[in-house]
Design a protein around this motif. Structure first.
Motif, PDB file in Angstrom:
ATOM      1  N   GLY A 135      18.226 -18.874  15.308  1.00 49.65           N
ATOM      2  CA  GLY A 135      17.375 -17.762  15.777  1.00 49.65           C
ATOM      3  C   GLY A 135      17.376 -17.732  17.295  1.00 49.65           C
ATOM      4  O   GLY A 135      18.428 -17.842  17.931  1.00 49.65           O
ATOM      5  N   SER A 175      16.734 -19.934  19.287  1.00 53.48           N
ATOM      6  CA  SER A 175      17.261 -21.173  19.866  1.00 53.48           C
ATOM      7  C   SER A 175      18.782 -21.259  19.737  1.00 53.48           C
ATOM      8  O   SER A 175      19.378 -22.302  20.009  1.00 53.48           O
ATOM      9  N   LYS A 218      12.053 -24.645  19.277  1.00 56.78           N
ATOM     10  CA  LYS A 218      10.704 -24.498  19.831  1.00 56.78           C
ATOM     11  C   LYS A 218       9.739 -25.414  19.079  1.00 56.78           C
ATOM     12  O   LYS A 218       8.971 -26.141  19.674  1.00 56.78           O
ATOM     13  N   THR A 219       9.801 -25.387  17.773  1.00 55.33           N
ATOM     14  CA  THR A 219       8.845 -26.139  16.946  1.00 55.33           C
ATOM     15  C   THR A 219       9.310 -27.554  16.625  1.00 55.33           C
ATOM     16  O   THR A 219       8.512 -28.400  16.261  1.00 55.33           O
ATOM     17  N   PHE A 220      10.592 -27.782  16.707  1.00 55.24           N
ATOM     18  CA  PHE A 220      11.239 -29.017  16.270  1.00 55.24           C
ATOM     19  C   PHE A 220      10.921 -29.303  14.801  1.00 55.24           C
ATOM     20  O   PHE A 220      10.816 -30.443  14.365  1.00 55.24           O
ATOM     21  N   GLY A 263      10.365 -17.516  20.777  1.00 53.16           N
ATOM     22  CA  GLY A 263      11.739 -17.961  20.516  1.00 53.16           C
ATOM     23  C   GLY A 263      12.781 -16.952  20.958  1.00 53.16           C
ATOM     24  O   GLY A 263      13.756 -17.280  21.648  1.00 53.16           O
ATOM     25  N   ARG A 264      12.555 -15.686  20.616  1.00 57.02           N
ATOM     26  CA  ARG A 264      13.559 -14.654  20.940  1.00 57.02           C
ATOM     27  C   ARG A 264      13.502 -14.239  22.405  1.00 57.02           C
ATOM     28  O   ARG A 264      14.293 -13.412  22.846  1.00 57.02           O
ATOM     29  N   GLN A 310      17.702  -9.528  16.727  1.00 55.51           N
ATOM     30  CA  GLN A 310      16.536 -10.403  16.564  1.00 55.51           C
ATOM     31  C   GLN A 310      15.420  -9.956  17.513  1.00 55.51           C
ATOM     32  O   GLN A 310      14.252  -9.858  17.113  1.00 55.51           O
ATOM     33  N   GLU A 350      12.695  -8.735  14.997  1.00 53.35           N
ATOM     34  CA  GLU A 350      11.685  -9.769  14.773  1.00 53.35           C
ATOM     35  C   GLU A 350      10.429  -9.442  15.597  1.00 53.35           C
ATOM     36  O   GLU A 350       9.320  -9.800  15.206  1.00 53.35           O
ATOM     37  N   GLN A 360       5.794 -13.671  14.283  1.00 49.58           N
ATOM     38  CA  GLN A 360       6.876 -13.445  13.311  1.00 49.58           C
ATOM     39  C   GLN A 360       6.508 -14.030  11.949  1.00 49.58           C
ATOM     40  O   GLN A 360       7.269 -14.790  11.367  1.00 49.58           O
ATOM     41  N   VAL A 407       8.745 -14.136   8.562  1.00 48.50           N
ATOM     42  CA  VAL A 407       9.837 -15.048   8.180  1.00 48.50           C
ATOM     43  C   VAL A 407       9.313 -16.219   7.347  1.00 48.50           C
ATOM     44  O   VAL A 407      10.087 -17.030   6.852  1.00 48.50           O
ATOM     45  N   LYS A 413      10.781 -18.982   3.904  1.00 49.45           N
ATOM     46  CA  LYS A 413      10.951 -20.414   4.201  1.00 49.45           C
ATOM     47  C   LYS A 413      10.190 -21.241   3.167  1.00 49.45           C
ATOM     48  O   LYS A 413      10.682 -22.253   2.667  1.00 49.45           O
TER      49      LYS A 413
HETATM   50  O1  F6P Z   1      12.580 -17.994  11.586  1.00 48.01           O
HETATM   51  C1  F6P Z   1      12.291 -17.342  12.742  1.00 48.01           C
HETATM   52  C2  F6P Z   1      12.118 -18.257  13.915  1.00 48.01           C
HETATM   53  O2  F6P Z   1      10.832 -18.769  13.935  1.00 48.01           O
HETATM   54  C3  F6P Z   1      12.427 -17.522  15.201  1.00 48.01           C
HETATM   55  O3  F6P Z   1      11.387 -16.824  15.711  1.00 48.01           O
HETATM   56  C4  F6P Z   1      12.917 -18.612  16.072  1.00 48.01           C
HETATM   57  O4  F6P Z   1      13.657 -18.113  17.131  1.00 48.01           O
HETATM   58  C5  F6P Z   1      13.737 -19.424  15.093  1.00 48.01           C
HETATM   59  O5  F6P Z   1      13.026 -19.339  13.881  1.00 48.01           O
HETATM   60  C6  F6P Z   1      13.947 -20.851  15.472  1.00 48.01           C
HETATM   61  O6  F6P Z   1      12.748 -21.548  15.617  1.00 48.01           O
HETATM   62  P1  F6P Z   1      12.696 -22.916  16.393  1.00 48.01           P
HETATM   63  O7  F6P Z   1      13.148 -22.680  17.776  1.00 48.01           O
HETATM   64  O8  F6P Z   1      11.254 -23.347  16.326  1.00 48.01           O
HETATM   65  O9  F6P Z   1      13.587 -23.876  15.676  1.00 48.01           O
END
Ligand code: F6P
Length: 530
Positions: A153, A155, A206-208, A266-267, A348, A352, A487, A490, A494
């Motif tokens: 995404g 990242s 971003k979230t790891f 993220g985007r 995206q 998104e 977002q 999504v 998941k």
């Molecule tokens: O699934 C969507 C999303 O949350 C995007 O917004 C983001 O860019 C991508 O997944 C990757 O997320 P991350 O950088 O937390 O791994």
């Protein structure tokens, strides 16, 4: 009826649409000799021609009223002030700080947020220079030459499309690759010819927590372990994240972690440490130019009155087609081989951000929000789907993006490339109905497009182009009264993927999903029921 569609400006635009149902681009030009000039804007080295649109002054005024009713000027200031415009996640959207070239601090809740930005930029600079100078050594003492970004995404799409776009600026001594897909073919094809001793991984998330990224990161860890042993991990893994503790839990040493912050979506993260692989590839001064391109647009967006504000105009014209003419999709066609990934990245960014059906008041909207965005580079696209653009029943407004020179310039190729772009926009707008004997060869025209023309595909121009889209998206989100910065859409997929994965190979085949999913799982497990 919603507040938006019930408002005077929206109602007026419906009337204008009816009044100008038969508006002809050809007539607009015939009746307005200075039209091209009037609707063309220059910003630094970028020319933006909006003249081939189904607009006249009355329509532009009507669209401006809509922007005023939406308090757009105020909302733009609110964005740059750091108000919590991402209200569902209770945070501001401050991606513009990542490229802010001014020396003034940015104080929020008593803290100067420019300080951590500067710190990470310095860390990125040092690291990218170290690699480019051949000073980063791997576990075996060999110089690092291969850099693999693992992310998905935002990242992945920003870094990958920008890296490809600027590949003529890339250090040829480095091999840059991307793993994003959970499909192991991606992993395998990226790594099969790489020497682990000279390869590092940037785990960008971003979230790891993102499943694809964490699964690929674990596989990369195993790959390295297999080839160089477990001790090698520390030297070859780096993290880019807003969650440093998660990266540390994964085993990455703290000075290998490049931080960014929850106020970067993220985007919208390509200017953050997520862009590290770009900085490594094109070098620090080029990366700075890339950031400067964004900054110029941010400044223009923030300070220019709505009537001359380019992203505002782009947003309003696009909304005019989408909400009032019912043109459901928009195409982005860069006339550049290196920009073939740009439409995917912008997909995206647009979809998104603004693919939402709940407004700020928590109500389901009664109007269209984000269009479907798609595209491919020209001239290839001409030989794929332009037939539909010219003679199809669906009208697709097009953004043409062209450059006056290319890095490996060749007069003949360049002339043909640009001539094709101009010809397509011309054919779409003006068509060909006279001198036609065969009805099958008629082109009704009247199909709108914008042209973005830059001197060359350089880092600054690319920053400007992406920056324009980011700002355009923001304006549309404001008018549609939605949150462009979350977002949640999504998440369901998941969650269900996790549930399905957990039951995938259960031995009793007693799946607990809907009929169709059960059948497919049975089939995958070699027990087809039909
Ligand atoms: O699934 C969507 C999303 O949350 C995007 O917004 C983001 O860019 C991508 O997944 C990757 O997320 P991350 O950088 O937390 O791994």
């Amino acid at each position: 009826m919603s507040q938006l569609t019930n408002g005077d400006a929206w109602q007026n635009l419906i009337k204008l649409k009816n009044k100008y149902q038969k508006l002809s681009i050809r007539d607009l030009f015939d009746n307005q000799p200075d039209r091209a000039n009037r609707y063309s804007f220059q910003l630094d080295d970028l020319l933006i021609d909006l003249s081939k649109n189904l607009i006249n002054q009355e329509i532009v005024d009507g669209l401006m009223k809509l922007a005023q009713e939406a308090n757009l000027s105020h909302q733009i200031q609110s964005l740059f002030r750091g108000d919590k415009l991402n209200y569902t996640e209770d945070r501001p959207a401050l991606h513009f700080l990542l490229r802010d070239q001014s020396s003034s601090p940015f104080i929020l809740d008593g803290k100067d947020l420019k300080l951590p930005v500067k710190r990470v930029l310095q860390q990125m600079k040092d690291f990218s220079q170290k690699i480019n100078q051949g000073q980063l050594l791997g576990y075996t003492g060999q110089v690092i030459k291969n850099i693999v970004n693992i992310g998905i995404g935002g990242s992945d799409l920003g870094p990958e499309s920008v890296y490809l776009a600027l590949s003529d600026y890339a250090n040829p001594k480095l091999t840059i690759r991307f793993i994003s897909n959970i499909d192991h073919d991606n992993f395998y094809s990226v790594l099969r010819d790489l020497d682990p001793a000279v390869t590092i991984f940037l785990i960008s998330s971003k979230t790891f927590l993102t499943d694809e990224t964490m699964t690929n990161a674990l596989s990369a860890k195993a790959w390295l372990n297999d080839k160089l042993g477990p001790e090698s991990f520390k030297d070859h893994f780096f993290a880019i994240t807003t969650q440093p503790f998660q990266a540390e839990r994964f085993g990455i040493v703290s000075d290998h972690i490049f931080e960014f912050w929850d106020w970067v979506g993220g985007r919208y993260s390509v200017c953050s440490a997520i862009g590290l692989i770009i900085a490594i590839s094109i070098g620090w001064s080029n990366f700075q130019e890339f950031l400067k391109g964004f900054y110029q647009i941010d400044q223009h967006f923030k300070t220019t009155p709505l009537t001359a504000n380019i992203p505002v105009l782009l947003a309003l014209i696009s909304l005019w087609y989408h909400n009032f003419w019912d043109f459901r999709t928009e195409a982005i066609i860069p006339y550049s081989y290196h920009l073939s990934w740009l439409p995917t990245y912008l997909q995206q960014a647009v979809m998104e951000s603004n693919g939402k059906n709940i407004n700020r008041q928590g109500q389901v909207v009664d109007y269209l929000t984000a269009p479907v965005v798609w595209g491919q580079s020209g001239t290839n696209a001409q030989h794929a789907f332009f037939q539909l653009f010219h003679q199809g029943t669906e009208i697709v407004p097009v953004d043409f993006i062209g450059f006056m020179t290319s890095s490996h310039d060749n007069l003949k190729h360049r002339t043909k490339l640009l001539a094709n772009m101009l010809a397509q926009a011309q054919a779409l707008a003006f068509g060909q109905t006279d001198q036609v004997v065969d009805v099958n060869r008629q082109f009704f025209g009247n199909r709108p497009s914008n042209i973005f023309l830059a001197k060359s595909l350089n880092p600054k121009a690319l920053g400007q182009i992406i920056g324009l889209y980011e700002a355009k998206i923001f304006c549309q989100g404001v008018i549609w009264q939605i949150n462009s910065f979350d977002q949640y859409g999504v998440e369901l997929g998941k969650k269900l993927a996790n549930q399905i994965e957990n039951q995938f190979y259960q031995s009793d085949h007693n799946f607990n999903f809907d009929q169709s999913t059960n059948l497919l799982l049975d089939y995958i497990n070699n027990k087809p029921e039909f």
